[in-house]
Motif scaffolding. Sequence first.
Motif, PDB file in Angstrom:
ATOM      1  N   GLN A   1     184.748  14.577 -10.289  1.00 26.72           N
ATOM      2  CA  GLN A   1     186.324  14.490  -9.916  1.00 26.72           C
ATOM      3  C   GLN A   1     186.791  14.736 -11.089  1.00 26.72           C
ATOM      4  N   GLU A   2     186.218  15.360 -11.924  1.00 26.78           N
ATOM      5  CA  GLU A   2     187.454  16.144 -13.070  1.00 26.78           C
ATOM      6  C   GLU A   2     188.055  16.888 -12.361  1.00 26.78           C
ATOM      7  N   SER A   3     189.443  17.295 -13.235  1.00 29.19           N
ATOM      8  CA  SER A   3     190.533  18.243 -13.029  1.00 29.19           C
ATOM      9  C   SER A   3     190.072  19.649 -12.957  1.00 29.19           C
ATOM     10  N   ASP A   4     189.212  19.941 -14.132  1.00 33.89           N
ATOM     11  CA  ASP A   4     189.126  20.932 -14.186  1.00 33.89           C
ATOM     12  C   ASP A   4     187.683  21.779 -13.409  1.00 33.89           C
ATOM     13  N   GLU A   5     187.770  22.329 -12.621  1.00 35.90           N
ATOM     14  CA  GLU A   5     186.561  22.478 -11.509  1.00 35.90           C
ATOM     15  C   GLU A   5     186.002  23.163 -11.834  1.00 35.90           C
ATOM     16  N   GLY A   6     185.467  23.558 -13.163  1.00 33.65           N
ATOM     17  CA  GLY A   6     184.131  24.524 -13.760  1.00 33.65           C
ATOM     18  C   GLY A   6     183.018  23.407 -14.038  1.00 33.65           C
ATOM     19  N   VAL A   7     183.689  21.955 -14.510  1.00 33.61           N
ATOM     20  CA  VAL A   7     183.205  20.799 -14.806  1.00 33.61           C
ATOM     21  C   VAL A   7     182.944  20.046 -13.188  1.00 33.61           C
ATOM     22  N   ALA A   8     183.410  20.499 -12.300  1.00 32.78           N
ATOM     23  CA  ALA A   8     183.374  19.283 -11.313  1.00 32.78           C
ATOM     24  C   ALA A   8     182.512  19.954 -10.645  1.00 32.78           C
ATOM     25  N   LEU A   9     182.238  21.758 -10.775  1.00 29.13           N
ATOM     26  CA  LEU A   9     181.140  22.515  -9.517  1.00 29.13           C
ATOM     27  C   LEU A   9     179.660  22.622 -10.100  1.00 29.13           C
ATOM     28  N   GLU A  10     179.891  22.154 -11.673  1.00 27.28           N
ATOM     29  CA  GLU A  10     178.238  22.057 -12.288  1.00 27.28           C
ATOM     30  C   GLU A  10     178.294  20.742 -11.914  1.00 27.28           C
ATOM     31  N   SER A  11     179.026  19.681 -11.864  1.00 29.62           N
ATOM     32  CA  SER A  11     177.835  18.691 -11.969  1.00 29.62           C
ATOM     33  C   SER A  11     177.709  18.021 -10.107  1.00 29.62           C
ATOM     34  N   CYS A  12     178.607  18.792  -9.132  1.00 26.89           N
ATOM     35  CA  CYS A  12     178.313  18.715  -8.108  1.00 26.89           C
ATOM     36  C   CYS A  12     177.080  19.546  -7.837  1.00 26.89           C
ATOM     37  N   GLU A  13     176.203  20.392  -8.050  1.00 27.31           N
ATOM     38  CA  GLU A  13     174.825  20.777  -8.221  1.00 27.31           C
ATOM     39  C   GLU A  13     174.375  20.314  -8.524  1.00 27.31           C
ATOM     40  N   PHE A  14     174.655  18.817  -9.300  1.00 30.53           N
ATOM     41  CA  PHE A  14     173.630  17.710  -9.033  1.00 30.53           C
ATOM     42  C   PHE A  14     173.159  16.891  -8.195  1.00 30.53           C
ATOM     43  N   TRP A  15     173.772  16.818  -7.049  1.00 29.29           N
ATOM     44  CA  TRP A  15     173.294  16.376  -5.412  1.00 29.29           C
ATOM     45  C   TRP A  15     171.807  17.308  -4.824  1.00 29.29           C
ATOM     46  N   SER A  16     172.248  18.833  -4.917  1.00 24.74           N
ATOM     47  CA  SER A  16     171.106  19.335  -4.010  1.00 24.74           C
ATOM     48  C   SER A  16     170.119  19.409  -5.034  1.00 24.74           C
ATOM     49  N   ALA A  17     170.126  19.569  -6.430  1.00 20.98           N
ATOM     50  CA  ALA A  17     168.378  19.745  -7.276  1.00 20.98           C
ATOM     51  C   ALA A  17     167.732  17.391  -7.523  1.00 20.98           C
ATOM     52  N   PHE A  18     169.052  17.039  -7.154  1.00 25.71           N
ATOM     53  CA  PHE A  18     168.150  16.013  -7.709  1.00 25.71           C
ATOM     54  C   PHE A  18     167.200  15.898  -5.762  1.00 25.71           C
ATOM     55  N   CYS A  19     167.386  16.273  -4.690  1.00 26.85           N
ATOM     56  CA  CYS A  19     166.655  15.736  -3.866  1.00 26.85           C
ATOM     57  C   CYS A  19     165.732  16.956  -3.325  1.00 26.85           C
ATOM     58  N   GLU A  20     166.029  18.154  -4.192  1.00 26.70           N
ATOM     59  CA  GLU A  20     164.681  18.933  -4.307  1.00 26.70           C
ATOM     60  C   GLU A  20     163.958  19.301  -5.424  1.00 26.70           C
ATOM     61  N   ALA A  21     164.023  17.952  -5.987  1.00 25.77           N
ATOM     62  CA  ALA A  21     163.112  18.155  -7.789  1.00 25.77           C
ATOM     63  C   ALA A  21     162.638  16.225  -7.142  1.00 25.77           C
TER      64      ALA A  21
END
Length: 912
Positions: free
Chosen positions: A269-289
């Motif tokens: 939910q950060e205003s910096d899209e770079g941080v928000a985008l990288e953190s959002c990648e976590f959910w796909s990684a979690f489901c695939e791990a």
Amino acid sequence: MSAWTPQETGVHQICYLLAEVQKPGTNQAQILSQLEQCKKFPDFNNYLAFIISQGDNLPVEVRQSAGLLLKNNIKVDYASTTDEYRRYIKLALLHAISNPSKPLRHVVGTNIAVIVVAGGLAAWPELLLQMVQCLESSDAAALEGALDALYKICEEAPGQLEVEVPLGGKAERPNNLLVPRLLALFGSPVEDAKCLAVSILNLLAGGMPQALADNMEMYMTSLFKLAHDPSSGARKGVCTGLVQLLHLQPERLAPHLPDIIEYMLRSMQESDEGVALESCEFWSAFCEASVEPEVLRPYLPRLVPALMRNMMYGEFDEEVLAAESAEEELAAAAGAVAAAGLVVGADPGDKDLKPFHARSAGRHEDDTDDDDGEEVSRWNLRKCSAAGLDVLATVFAGELLPITLPIINERLREDDWRARESAILALGAISEGCAAGLLTHLAEMVSVLLPKLADARPLVRSITCWSLSRYARWLVQAAREAGAVGVAQFDSVLAGLLGRVRDHNRQVQEAACSALATLEEAAGGVLVPRLPAILDTLAGAVPVYSRRNLRLLYDSLSTLADAVGPALAEPAALRTIMPPLVLKWQALGDTDRELLPLLECLTSLAQALGPAFEPYAEAMYERCMRIVAMQLQAREAVAAGQAALIEPEREFIICALDLVSGLAEGLGAGLDTLVGRSLLRPLLLQCCQDPSADVRQSAFALVGDLSKACQPHLAAIAGDLIALGVASLQPAMIRQDTMSACNNACWALGELAVKSAPEELGPYALAVVERLVPILSAPVGSMPRSIIENSAITLGRVAWICPAALAPHLGHFCGAWCAALRSIRDDVEKEHAFLGLAALLRLNPEAALDAWSALCEALASWRHIRCEGLLNELTQLLHLYKANLVSAGRWEQYLALLQPAVYEKLGHMFAL
């Protein structure tokens, strides 16, 4: 520096040219030509290096230009550069690595990475020493310069950091020296240095060198410490690192997952899209791990709404602005032609078309969607969030519906079109994972989505096309099973998509064509009664679509041809679709790249239409021959250093060969006359030994198709073609990047063999076996299934024609061969392979006893042997084996080697 010194006049001349080329209004072609002339001097690169490192009084733009030119030259010339000049260039770059100018340091780092790729780090120990010194330096410029170069080395050649480098009389692995210093920089007060250090270690983690594995606890602890760093770049690196670790070593993160999940929820939910985008990648990684999903379940009520918030377009999103602007520009034009029932396809972006990449012919392998050169849209937080929701749905399935559906329903009623668009995106994202719960609402969803195809906002129309396509499989199933209601529902969706194919907005057209292709692929024969409406729409779009969108339109037509096959050969269908395609074909020049996707489309049509394509065959065949000849001549001229009439492009050769393959497949013997009076044979020989694997792939596919369609015309060069096929299967030629060419060569050898006389094939029979046996014997997983199966079939066909040459060697490959034959589906090619096996067993039955289990399992792999001769032959062989083994008192011993199910099936099939 070194003994080489520049001449002042040379420095001035090159600097003048580098400065002039950047000025607007200058004759850039002339200046670039002069720079090209300078490249003839052996020390030209030294001058560029001097300008980079010593040109302190020059504009930084000039020094940057020198660096970019040096980079390009090194990529081409490094191997031929003398050791003296290499030393000078390296010293110059090391001198400039700490330059106060960041843009200059950036280009220096690029050059350093290019040299490491070209010559290896072991040949440049001074670089490693300077890296170590800079990483410990208090000089921010030196520190950042070294990190910038190191980051680029990690991107381009990470393996070089594990190669031992001679330092002070002993060898050191660079990572052993660098990793501890990079970890220390996680606490650097220099923000860029801290962020770069994190990024470098995140890159290294992908290969997990021993130095990082030994410091893994420190790496993780350092990432955790940076989690709340004031620098958004550092926090972005933390998110990237944790996602990387979740992929690589999920067990290390398992104890910390609740805290990490909370952190990622906040970061998303950060205003910096770079941080928000990288953190959002976590959910796909979690489901695939390999992580227990239970850990995430309590967070779903917070996570899903957060993802859906991020799935809304921003008010000033570039994609929104572009789509809305295009809508305004096209609205007037659309109104002007609406009465004529046409579409408007004005596409100001055509000038930025990406390169087209031909989808070369393949045989006996799964089709993959190659990048067709379309402009790839930017990966962003919205798309990443939708992908995360998609993956969550596959893991948690119906559990997501009570969370997602209320939000979707609420947003669908909102006035803000962005909210409606995100709801439709969510419906598409959860389609696969939540199918069981959603399908009971399929009719309701379709009734909600269909009106959105006519929404005033182009992005709503576009996403609705995509979302509907995600339900294509179930729409088709309903049309087949749900009676009139299911048929009406399918027809309404098809009509809606066809309406959007006629849309005036380019982006909507793209989405509609892609969605239509998805629906066509799922529907198959269901489309046959609906062909007039589909073909009318596609034919009407051909003359007015933009260049970019024509590619997608052609793809929709190719998919339709694959789906309905001969139904397209009906006279009414031909009268609708062929005239606009022929007009386009005639309007394009032989070197116009817009011809390439049209060639691919015509290939699919030729295969589907069969003999009905004959009226168009002669013109298309002759033009393909002309294109191939012209391209090969141009390539020969360039290779000889001569001027060519055209710029050679291998895609033209590939697409032209593929179309001739399509003609051979569709017309069969009907192509005989055209092949007989053309220069195909010498062109084909040339293409089968082309340096490009893609060209060889298409050439061997054509060899196989012509062998089936009109083999007598290849008789004069059959030996040469077999020799080229054998050469293509040398172990050194079988690599990942050449696998499809090798596979087609293998298949073509089989097609040539089965049409050859024993005396023609005999001289090459053992050579074929020598190439195929290593493929069949390769370790499990090291070769694609397709090339193993093709090798088994081709070996069988050669054995069938030349059994006497191969029978003495059967014991060397019988087991591996039978293991491969076991997985081949029942068809005429499998029959040929087993006829070859039977021929060898007749001549050398003892050779199969050491592979008895594999032989019996291969025989039992048949569902039904339709060839009576083959069935009789195998039955006789098995009964002979049984009789001989019984008389030798060994039958029970060999019977014990078989699984009961295998023996039972053999008894049923062969009355054993």
